[in-house]
Design a protein around this motif. Sequence first.
Motif, PDB file in Angstrom:
ATOM      1  N   SER A   3      27.867  -5.400  63.426  1.00 50.71           N
ATOM      2  CA  SER A   3      26.795  -4.470  63.769  1.00 50.71           C
ATOM      3  C   SER A   3      25.502  -4.982  63.154  1.00 50.71           C
ATOM      4  O   SER A   3      25.489  -5.495  62.044  1.00 50.71           O
ATOM      5  CB  SER A   3      27.118  -3.069  63.261  1.00 50.71           C
ATOM      6  OG  SER A   3      27.222  -3.070  61.870  1.00 50.71           O
ATOM      7  N   THR A   4      24.468  -4.843  63.911  1.00 51.69           N
ATOM      8  CA  THR A   4      23.173  -5.299  63.441  1.00 51.69           C
ATOM      9  C   THR A   4      22.521  -4.209  62.590  1.00 51.69           C
ATOM     10  O   THR A   4      22.988  -3.066  62.545  1.00 51.69           O
ATOM     11  CB  THR A   4      22.252  -5.633  64.625  1.00 51.69           C
ATOM     12  OG1 THR A   4      22.000  -4.425  65.347  1.00 51.69           O
ATOM     13  CG2 THR A   4      22.870  -6.676  65.530  1.00 51.69           C
ATOM     14  N   LEU A   5      21.471  -4.569  61.921  1.00 47.00           N
ATOM     15  CA  LEU A   5      20.745  -3.613  61.099  1.00 47.00           C
ATOM     16  C   LEU A   5      20.214  -2.464  61.957  1.00 47.00           C
ATOM     17  O   LEU A   5      20.247  -1.308  61.553  1.00 47.00           O
ATOM     18  CB  LEU A   5      19.590  -4.321  60.379  1.00 47.00           C
ATOM     19  CG  LEU A   5      18.746  -3.464  59.453  1.00 47.00           C
ATOM     20  CD1 LEU A   5      19.609  -2.833  58.369  1.00 47.00           C
ATOM     21  CD2 LEU A   5      17.640  -4.287  58.831  1.00 47.00           C
ATOM     22  N   LYS A   6      19.784  -2.783  63.185  1.00 49.44           N
ATOM     23  CA  LYS A   6      19.290  -1.753  64.102  1.00 49.44           C
ATOM     24  C   LYS A   6      20.393  -0.764  64.446  1.00 49.44           C
ATOM     25  O   LYS A   6      20.170   0.442  64.483  1.00 49.44           O
ATOM     26  CB  LYS A   6      18.776  -2.394  65.398  1.00 49.44           C
ATOM     27  CG  LYS A   6      17.307  -2.532  65.497  1.00 49.44           C
ATOM     28  CD  LYS A   6      16.951  -2.999  66.894  1.00 49.44           C
ATOM     29  CE  LYS A   6      15.472  -3.205  67.018  1.00 49.44           C
ATOM     30  NZ  LYS A   6      15.070  -3.680  68.307  1.00 49.44           N
ATOM     31  N   ASP A   7      21.591  -1.289  64.723  1.00 54.48           N
ATOM     32  CA  ASP A   7      22.717  -0.420  65.069  1.00 54.48           C
ATOM     33  C   ASP A   7      23.070   0.508  63.914  1.00 54.48           C
ATOM     34  O   ASP A   7      23.288   1.705  64.104  1.00 54.48           O
ATOM     35  CB  ASP A   7      23.955  -1.245  65.438  1.00 54.48           C
ATOM     36  CG  ASP A   7      23.801  -1.998  66.743  1.00 54.48           C
ATOM     37  OD1 ASP A   7      22.971  -1.584  67.577  1.00 54.48           O
ATOM     38  OD2 ASP A   7      24.517  -3.002  66.925  1.00 54.48           O
ATOM     39  N   ARG A   8      23.119  -0.046  62.709  1.00 55.07           N
ATOM     40  CA  ARG A   8      23.444   0.774  61.544  1.00 55.07           C
ATOM     41  C   ARG A   8      22.359   1.815  61.277  1.00 55.07           C
ATOM     42  O   ARG A   8      22.668   2.951  60.922  1.00 55.07           O
ATOM     43  CB  ARG A   8      23.657  -0.102  60.318  1.00 55.07           C
ATOM     44  CG  ARG A   8      24.991  -0.844  60.390  1.00 55.07           C
ATOM     45  CD  ARG A   8      25.227  -1.621  59.137  1.00 55.07           C
ATOM     46  NE  ARG A   8      24.385  -2.825  59.240  1.00 55.07           N
ATOM     47  CZ  ARG A   8      24.190  -3.696  58.289  1.00 55.07           C
ATOM     48  NH1 ARG A   8      24.756  -3.522  57.117  1.00 55.07           N
ATOM     49  NH2 ARG A   8      23.437  -4.761  58.475  1.00 55.07           N
ATOM     50  N   ALA A   9      21.110   1.434  61.460  1.00 56.32           N
ATOM     51  CA  ALA A   9      20.014   2.377  61.255  1.00 56.32           C
ATOM     52  C   ALA A   9      20.076   3.498  62.296  1.00 56.32           C
ATOM     53  O   ALA A   9      19.856   4.669  61.968  1.00 56.32           O
ATOM     54  CB  ALA A   9      18.675   1.658  61.324  1.00 56.32           C
ATOM     55  N   ALA A  10      20.374   3.150  63.528  1.00 52.69           N
ATOM     56  CA  ALA A  10      20.470   4.151  64.585  1.00 52.69           C
ATOM     57  C   ALA A  10      21.618   5.120  64.305  1.00 52.69           C
ATOM     58  O   ALA A  10      21.478   6.337  64.474  1.00 52.69           O
ATOM     59  CB  ALA A  10      20.669   3.483  65.938  1.00 52.69           C
ATOM     60  N   LYS A  11      22.749   4.596  63.858  1.00 57.06           N
ATOM     61  CA  LYS A  11      23.893   5.460  63.536  1.00 57.06           C
ATOM     62  C   LYS A  11      23.569   6.365  62.356  1.00 57.06           C
ATOM     63  O   LYS A  11      23.928   7.546  62.355  1.00 57.06           O
ATOM     64  CB  LYS A  11      25.124   4.615  63.220  1.00 57.06           C
ATOM     65  CG  LYS A  11      25.728   3.966  64.442  1.00 57.06           C
ATOM     66  CD  LYS A  11      26.926   3.111  64.074  1.00 57.06           C
ATOM     67  CE  LYS A  11      27.438   2.350  65.279  1.00 57.06           C
ATOM     68  NZ  LYS A  11      28.556   1.478  64.931  1.00 57.06           N
TER      69      LYS A  11
END
Length: 56
Positions: A3-11
């Motif tokens: 998971s990218t940083l964007k994905d983790r931030a979105a979650k």
Amino acid sequence: MRSTLKDRAAKALLTLVLLGSLGSTLAACNTTAGAGQDISNTGHVITKAADKNMPQ
């Protein structure tokens, strides 16, 4: 799958929004009885709206 940083931030943001919504919902009903009344009133409103808009 990484998971990218964007994905983790979105979650994380989605989780915070959901927890905030749940918290404010629970705070609106001080007791379990109050929650039951709120749910019951919502059901009555939906039933009345459905009856009013039923084709005759």
